[in-house]
Write a protein that holds these residues in place. Sequence first.
Motif, PDB file in Angstrom:
ATOM      1  N   GLU A 150       0.858  -1.173   0.000  1.00  0.00           N
ATOM      2  CA  GLU A 150       0.000   0.000   0.000  1.00  0.00           C
ATOM      3  C   GLU A 150       0.896   1.224   0.000  1.00  0.00           C
ATOM      4  O   GLU A 150       1.809   1.339   0.815  1.00  0.00           O
ATOM      5  N   LEU A 151       0.646   2.126  -0.945  1.00  0.00           N
ATOM      6  CA  LEU A 151       1.373   3.378  -1.051  1.00  0.00           C
ATOM      7  C   LEU A 151       0.476   4.483  -0.525  1.00  0.00           C
ATOM      8  O   LEU A 151      -0.586   4.750  -1.085  1.00  0.00           O
ATOM      9  N   ALA A 152       0.871   5.097   0.592  1.00  0.00           N
ATOM     10  CA  ALA A 152       0.175   6.261   1.128  1.00  0.00           C
ATOM     11  C   ALA A 152       0.881   7.488   0.568  1.00  0.00           C
ATOM     12  O   ALA A 152       2.101   7.600   0.649  1.00  0.00           O
ATOM     13  N   LEU A 153       0.120   8.395  -0.001  1.00  0.00           N
ATOM     14  CA  LEU A 153       0.684   9.499  -0.758  1.00  0.00           C
ATOM     15  C   LEU A 153      -0.009  10.796  -0.368  1.00  0.00           C
ATOM     16  O   LEU A 153      -1.236  10.843  -0.293  1.00  0.00           O
ATOM     17  N   VAL A 154       0.778  11.848  -0.103  1.00  0.00           N
ATOM     18  CA  VAL A 154       0.235  13.177   0.171  1.00  0.00           C
ATOM     19  C   VAL A 154       0.782  14.120  -0.888  1.00  0.00           C
ATOM     20  O   VAL A 154       2.000  14.287  -1.013  1.00  0.00           O
ATOM     21  N   LEU A 155      -0.131  14.720  -1.652  1.00  0.00           N
ATOM     22  CA  LEU A 155       0.254  15.643  -2.724  1.00  0.00           C
ATOM     23  C   LEU A 155      -0.072  17.078  -2.335  1.00  0.00           C
ATOM     24  O   LEU A 155      -0.956  17.336  -1.522  1.00  0.00           O
ATOM     25  N   ASP A 156       0.620  17.987  -2.954  1.00  0.00           N
ATOM     26  CA  ASP A 156       0.440  19.427  -2.763  1.00  0.00           C
ATOM     27  C   ASP A 156      -1.018  19.817  -3.027  1.00  0.00           C
ATOM     28  O   ASP A 156      -1.565  19.487  -4.074  1.00  0.00           O
ATOM     29  N   ALA A 157      -1.639  20.530  -2.092  1.00  0.00           N
ATOM     30  CA  ALA A 157      -3.046  20.909  -2.228  1.00  0.00           C
ATOM     31  C   ALA A 157      -3.243  22.133  -3.119  1.00  0.00           C
ATOM     32  O   ALA A 157      -4.379  22.447  -3.497  1.00  0.00           O
ATOM     33  N   THR A 158      -2.164  22.831  -3.468  1.00  0.00           N
ATOM     34  CA  THR A 158      -2.306  24.060  -4.241  1.00  0.00           C
ATOM     35  C   THR A 158      -2.301  23.832  -5.752  1.00  0.00           C
ATOM     36  O   THR A 158      -2.548  24.765  -6.502  1.00  0.00           O
ATOM     37  N   ILE A 159      -2.040  22.611  -6.200  1.00  0.00           N
ATOM     38  CA  ILE A 159      -1.995  22.371  -7.646  1.00  0.00           C
ATOM     39  C   ILE A 159      -3.389  22.048  -8.183  1.00  0.00           C
ATOM     40  O   ILE A 159      -4.286  21.650  -7.436  1.00  0.00           O
ATOM     41  N   GLU A 160      -3.546  22.208  -9.471  1.00  0.00           N
ATOM     42  CA  GLU A 160      -4.839  21.974 -10.130  1.00  0.00           C
ATOM     43  C   GLU A 160      -5.178  20.480 -10.177  1.00  0.00           C
ATOM     44  O   GLU A 160      -4.303  19.628 -10.060  1.00  0.00           O
ATOM     45  N   ASP A 161      -6.462  20.184 -10.388  1.00  0.00           N
ATOM     46  CA  ASP A 161      -6.933  18.797 -10.471  1.00  0.00           C
ATOM     47  C   ASP A 161      -6.241  18.035 -11.601  1.00  0.00           C
ATOM     48  O   ASP A 161      -5.892  16.869 -11.444  1.00  0.00           O
ATOM     49  N   GLU A 162      -6.054  18.685 -12.740  1.00  0.00           N
ATOM     50  CA  GLU A 162      -5.413  18.026 -13.884  1.00  0.00           C
ATOM     51  C   GLU A 162      -3.966  17.666 -13.568  1.00  0.00           C
ATOM     52  O   GLU A 162      -3.488  16.596 -13.946  1.00  0.00           O
ATOM     53  N   ALA A 163      -3.269  18.546 -12.865  1.00  0.00           N
ATOM     54  CA  ALA A 163      -1.874  18.275 -12.511  1.00  0.00           C
ATOM     55  C   ALA A 163      -1.792  17.104 -11.532  1.00  0.00           C
ATOM     56  O   ALA A 163      -0.897  16.259 -11.644  1.00  0.00           O
ATOM     57  N   ARG A 164      -2.733  17.036 -10.592  1.00  0.00           N
ATOM     58  CA  ARG A 164      -2.772  15.902  -9.656  1.00  0.00           C
ATOM     59  C   ARG A 164      -3.048  14.603 -10.400  1.00  0.00           C
ATOM     60  O   ARG A 164      -2.435  13.574 -10.114  1.00  0.00           O
ATOM     61  N   ALA A 165      -3.963  14.645 -11.354  1.00  0.00           N
ATOM     62  CA  ALA A 165      -4.269  13.454 -12.154  1.00  0.00           C
ATOM     63  C   ALA A 165      -3.038  13.022 -12.959  1.00  0.00           C
ATOM     64  O   ALA A 165      -2.761  11.820 -13.069  1.00  0.00           O
TER      65      ALA A 165
END
Length: 98
Positions: free
Chosen positions: A5-20
């Motif tokens: 299982e990979l638990a991942l925390v991404l930057d909340a300030t980036i756009e939805d497309e960039a997160r995808a």
Amino acid sequence: MHQYELALVLDATIEDEARADILENIKALIERYEGQVTDIDEWGKRKLAYEIQKMPEGYYYFVQIDAPGTTPSELEQRLRIMDHVLRFLIVRKDEEEE
């Protein structure tokens, strides 16, 4: 093959497309190292316990992976240098019986 299982925390300030795009890149890395993504659980934006890089929030994802034993170390090396990945943790879910 083992389950991870990979638990991942991404930057909340980036756009939805960039997160995808980041998630697609991570999926491609897993497949490149002979792993397979079985499930992705998106928890959405959550408040962090403490600020990371002056950010109070992050997007949480939990990725279920079936992969050989060498995949997590290769994946960790790549995740360390990825932009917008604040924190990650890879945990082996199954235990081998000896």
